[in-house]
Scaffold this active site. Sequence first.
Site, PDB file in Angstrom:
ATOM      1  N   TYR A 234      42.438  33.991  35.007  1.00 56.46           N
ATOM      2  CA  TYR A 234      41.038  33.911  35.433  1.00 56.46           C
ATOM      3  C   TYR A 234      40.287  33.162  34.338  1.00 56.46           C
ATOM      4  O   TYR A 234      40.148  33.667  33.226  1.00 56.46           O
ATOM      5  CB  TYR A 234      40.444  35.300  35.649  1.00 56.46           C
ATOM      6  CG  TYR A 234      40.958  35.993  36.885  1.00 56.46           C
ATOM      7  CD1 TYR A 234      40.257  35.924  38.085  1.00 56.46           C
ATOM      8  CD2 TYR A 234      42.150  36.703  36.865  1.00 56.46           C
ATOM      9  CE1 TYR A 234      40.726  36.546  39.230  1.00 56.46           C
ATOM     10  CE2 TYR A 234      42.632  37.335  38.006  1.00 56.46           C
ATOM     11  CZ  TYR A 234      41.910  37.255  39.180  1.00 56.46           C
ATOM     12  OH  TYR A 234      42.384  37.878  40.308  1.00 56.46           O
TER      13      TYR A 234
ATOM     14  N   HIS B 105      34.696  43.861  48.686  1.00 61.19           N
ATOM     15  CA  HIS B 105      35.238  43.913  47.320  1.00 61.19           C
ATOM     16  C   HIS B 105      35.783  45.296  46.981  1.00 61.19           C
ATOM     17  O   HIS B 105      35.079  46.300  47.123  1.00 61.19           O
ATOM     18  CB  HIS B 105      34.156  43.536  46.308  1.00 61.19           C
ATOM     19  CG  HIS B 105      34.637  43.530  44.883  1.00 61.19           C
ATOM     20  ND1 HIS B 105      35.418  42.528  44.371  1.00 61.19           N
ATOM     21  CD2 HIS B 105      34.462  44.414  43.885  1.00 61.19           C
ATOM     22  CE1 HIS B 105      35.692  42.786  43.103  1.00 61.19           C
ATOM     23  NE2 HIS B 105      35.125  43.935  42.778  1.00 61.19           N
TER      24      HIS B 105
END
Length: 614
Positions: A240, A422
């Site tokens: 990431y 999420h």
Amino acid sequence: MRIFNKELRLQDITIMYFTALAALMVILVASYQAPPNAVDVSSFKPSPSSPLPPLPMPFHVPLDPRGELQLAWNISYTNLEIYMELRTAELRHGVVLGMSDRGELTNADLVVLWESGTKSYFGDAWSDSEGHVSLDSQQDYELLEAKQRADGFYLLFKRPFSTCDPRDYLIEEGTVHIIYGFLDKPLASLEELNLSRIHTGVQRVLMLRPDMPSPTLPPDVETLDVVLPNVVIPTQETTYWCFINKLPDNLAKNHIVMYESVITPGNEAIVHHIEVFECAPDVSEVPPYSGSCDDKMKPRKLNFCRHVLAAWAMGAEAFYYPPDAGLAVGGPGASRFLRLEVHFHNPLLISGRHDSSGIRLHYTPSLRRYDAGIMELGLVYTPVMAIPPKQQTFYLSGYCTSKCTQTALPPDGIFIFASQLHTHLAGRGVRTVLVRGGKELEIVQEDQHFSTHYQTIRVLRKMVNVLPGDVLITKCTYNTEDRSKPTVGGFGIMEEMCVNYVHYYPRTQLELCKSHVDPGYLQKYFSFINRFHGNDQCVCGEVDVTEQYSQLHWDDFTGEVLDSLYNTAPISMHCNQSTARLFPGEWEEQTIPAVASILEKPRYPCEGGAVPSS
């Protein structure tokens, strides 16, 4: 007994030899005859009664990390069918495409192209609990075209959303886990194939998309590329990468009306998903940063850049705002900083690859009628909400109560047009539903095959109007079978969340409408469970909630009582303004909203029903 007759003639021996040879050939041909139900691709000719869909296909995604296998598709909501086009750069001896609940190779719905050594066959198949493959007695994949072109071999086929075959996957709203594989040798019979013994992989897509044309952008639209500064992709499977972008100085208020991905050519199969976060407006300066989002030495102020502005995942198309609304950017009081986050998936550990991928924002100074807003629904990020260990299925629900919507929404309400679901790693499903008058009225968004590895903003097929006094319930499904300790709520990846970021207009001051169980009732739970298990020395209240959860003896009873607590105990509401302050009112010890009527899942025609059109 004499075996040979002296009088036997050469002619008789010759006849006997060729008769035996013919019998052997019949046996061999019979053993290699075309498998029942499969299509002989070698002699296949398209049927004029099955017209080809419009090409090119509007949706497409690379399946393997090298991009050698590409899937494209189109949707017919009229016929409740999906058309798929599979392209492989090099066919070798065959290819497997399938769908399963979470990308497992077992109990999967498959379509297989395989070579027997002399011919090629196409068929609808399935895998059992050990990965062994068999042809399906009910062939629901219809081959439309098989063709070799300059850039690879193409297969075009279709199937219904629902086949009512228990071995087939039901294609519905939400994430679809695609599995694929390459055959490295011919197969005399498809039953020789075991998916665990070939090269396979998994990809995730949103297969069903809203059936609507792309709107025209205004003539004065400008673009801003929020992209990485030519970084070298790390030689590791998952990265990431975070980069701080600064908006142009003195940028007046504009409306973002569309955004799309910008992927560095050649990296289409490695850039997995991208998000852009807006930093908090009251943070006057965010230091430059380009590096791993997990780096413990990254600037602390990056933690204040959490407001989702845009999100894209592999296979997603450009995102358009409704004609009457746009997302405000720039202007007085707005943040000048954006945090770009790019997820690289590099399982082949390809080295030396440079990347400048990101998001292209399309914005206009001609402001639309409404500012769009983003509101958080679900559960507050707090450890008071926890999931017991060793759970195959456990549910948590977060509430946006009628009291909050009555307090914060305008008389005509708001219109939700998109959302982003999420959770973290234990999440398996998310469902947000609109409740009015104690009855479930509409599903805002649902994904029962949800994966935290595939999160993007999803446009609703129909806008949802939320009125003052309505209730929004977000329910998440979790699996903790692989965990020996309780999983508490929080920001860490091994902690959990249950959130739906809904995109709506007109924007209000309501930024967050979430809940959690009342802490006082949770302490009563800890006290009761400790006494039940003979622990009279409960440290309830003396240590933090996470420690109290970890000290419990976790058996079926402990988990069942916790589930009962979450479904009956009062809740604490967070009905927050954009300043992070609560709206005026009493928000503690609120009663859980009652729901007397639950929406039934639509049924397909083969199930005796009819799903609504797009």
